[in-house]
Scaffold this motif. Sequence first.
Motif, short mmCIF file in Angstrom:
data_model
loop_
_atom_site.label_atom_id
_atom_site.label_comp_id
_atom_site.label_asym_id
_atom_site.label_seq_id
_atom_site.Cartn_x
_atom_site.Cartn_y
_atom_site.Cartn_z
N GLU A 186 0.83 -1.21 0.00
CA GLU A 186 0.00 0.00 0.00
C GLU A 186 0.86 1.26 0.00
OE1 GLU A 186 -3.78 1.99 2.41
OE2 GLU A 186 -2.82 0.18 3.19
N LEU A 187 1.97 1.24 0.75
CA LEU A 187 2.88 2.38 0.75
C LEU A 187 3.39 2.69 -0.65
CD1 LEU A 187 4.99 1.46 3.92
CD2 LEU A 187 3.54 3.50 3.70
N LEU A 188 3.84 1.65 -1.35
CA LEU A 188 4.42 1.85 -2.68
C LEU A 188 3.37 2.11 -3.75
CD1 LEU A 188 7.29 -0.77 -2.52
CD2 LEU A 188 7.52 1.72 -2.56
N LEU A 208 15.30 -8.29 4.83
CA LEU A 208 15.38 -8.29 3.37
C LEU A 208 14.54 -9.43 2.77
CD1 LEU A 208 19.17 -7.48 2.79
CD2 LEU A 208 17.21 -5.98 2.46
N ARG A 209 14.43 -10.52 3.50
CA ARG A 209 13.57 -11.61 3.02
C ARG A 209 12.10 -11.26 3.13
NH1 ARG A 209 17.81 -14.77 5.43
NH2 ARG A 209 16.80 -14.67 7.48
N ARG A 210 11.75 -10.45 4.13
CA ARG A 210 10.36 -10.09 4.36
C ARG A 210 9.88 -8.95 3.47
NH1 ARG A 210 8.10 -11.81 9.24
NH2 ARG A 210 9.47 -13.10 10.53
N LEU A 211 10.78 -8.05 3.11
CA LEU A 211 10.42 -6.88 2.30
C LEU A 211 11.05 -7.02 0.92
CD1 LEU A 211 10.91 -4.01 4.92
CD2 LEU A 211 8.80 -5.20 4.32
N PRO A 212 10.26 -7.34 -0.10
CA PRO A 212 10.83 -7.65 -1.42
C PRO A 212 11.32 -6.46 -2.22
CG PRO A 212 8.42 -7.75 -1.47
CD PRO A 212 8.80 -7.55 -0.05
N LYS A 213 10.99 -5.25 -1.83
CA LYS A 213 11.32 -4.09 -2.66
C LYS A 213 12.37 -3.18 -2.02
CE LYS A 213 8.52 -4.89 -6.13
NZ LYS A 213 7.44 -3.98 -6.51
N LEU A 231 16.04 1.76 5.60
CA LEU A 231 15.70 0.99 4.40
C LEU A 231 15.08 1.92 3.38
CD1 LEU A 231 14.00 -2.19 5.92
CD2 LEU A 231 16.42 -1.82 5.45
N VAL A 232 15.50 1.80 2.13
CA VAL A 232 14.88 2.53 1.04
C VAL A 232 14.08 1.53 0.22
CG1 VAL A 232 15.24 3.95 -1.01
CG2 VAL A 232 16.78 4.20 0.95
N LEU A 233 12.76 1.63 0.31
CA LEU A 233 11.88 0.76 -0.48
C LEU A 233 11.61 1.44 -1.82
CD1 LEU A 233 9.22 -0.22 2.24
CD2 LEU A 233 11.50 -1.15 1.87
N CYS A 234 11.75 0.70 -2.90
CA CYS A 234 11.60 1.26 -4.24
C CYS A 234 10.52 0.50 -5.01
CB CYS A 234 12.91 1.18 -5.01
SG CYS A 234 14.28 2.01 -4.21
N ARG A 235 9.61 1.24 -5.62
CA ARG A 235 8.57 0.61 -6.42
C ARG A 235 9.17 -0.24 -7.53
NH1 ARG A 235 4.63 4.84 -8.76
NH2 ARG A 235 3.94 4.99 -6.60
N GLU A 236 10.24 0.29 -8.15
CA GLU A 236 10.97 -0.46 -9.17
C GLU A 236 12.07 -1.26 -8.47
OE1 GLU A 236 9.92 -0.54 -12.22
OE2 GLU A 236 8.35 0.95 -11.77
#
Length: 388
Positions: A186-188, A208-213, A231-236
């Motif tokens: 939802e965030l992304l 890193l295993r739990r958050l795929p992006k 952590l920097v989560l990226c849509r791409e």
Amino acid sequence: MTNEAFIEQNKDADIRNLALSKVPAGIDLHFCLQQIEGLQIAQKKLPAWAKTEGILFPPKVSLEQCSSEQTALYKQQLVERLLPMKRAKMADLTGGFGIDFSYLAKLFDEADYVERDEHLCEIARHNFPLLGLQQAKVHCSTSEDYLDGMGYFDIIYLDPSRRDAVGRKVVALNDCSPNVEAIHDELLAHVPIVLVKLSPMLDIQDTLRRLPKVGEVHVVSVDGECKEVLLVLCREKQVATVHCVNLSAQEQTFSTTIQNAEPVIATHLERYLYEPNASILKAGVQNSLCQKYDVRKLHSFSHLFISAHFIEDFPGRSFEIEDACSFAKKDLKRMLADITQCNLTVRNFPATVAELRKRLKLREGGDIYLFATTLADGSHALIRCKRL
């Protein structure tokens, strides 16, 4: 006397003594003690805020949990790199005292501060204009409720609460509030980039295993002490890069995409010894140092490195080896003959610093550094060094 005058008069006073003293009529002692304690903490942790006249401080627990000025500035520089062009709108969904928000908001035309605690929202409404943040909008809401009605933004910042319902500290990602793992998608959907601050005790590999992006991991230390994981989560989706940073008089950085590198093991001692900084050890990327800096590791689990030639920009502490010996009594007697005190470190060694210091009968301090460790052949060694 006003509360403001009382605070100014007692800004350097001992809080415990002041709490028991008689105060002039009309003074709100609880309020004044909170402001004086906050100011004293801020003078060390948030010097720019401490110098801003009229700033209101929250209870001590909020000040203890907030970022320092150094780490907030690092996040500001990180966001400048992540969004080098136009930066229109940002949202901080866990506003707290607003330190990180205040540094990030300066980069944007619009900045939404979201916080579920109404008292902290009141403090934010008072403080932000004093800090020149006219673009800031304060929303008293939970992260989840605000996210439901949120439009498109350039970036979201989150610093999930690391305390449970009864105030105990938690570390695991899904124990924090909000649960980033649960609202990851939802965030992304709202932003291309999400910046998340987490505990320095976090299990990075499990996360890193739990958050795929996750596109970037930043392990941030200040003067050798690990303070936070970003952590920097990226849509791409992209290959995760690990950045290990030590903020000090001489800032040290080390970046790698290799998280399971094979170490180069030393066959013998050389002239220089290196101890990686806390961020590198926390990130677990110390083996990658062998490839970048042409150093060799004393043992797979010792996390100490050596080289024949001095490496000036090694990200950690550097030493010149003066002597080394085994733990045989005659060898120890020879090497320690002129030593009464030292700085002692143990790495991959079957004793604590306190136990070994007692055994060797050495006081703490001085200019001599001793490292007790295990070598590649499994033998134990005591290495005497001087700091460079």
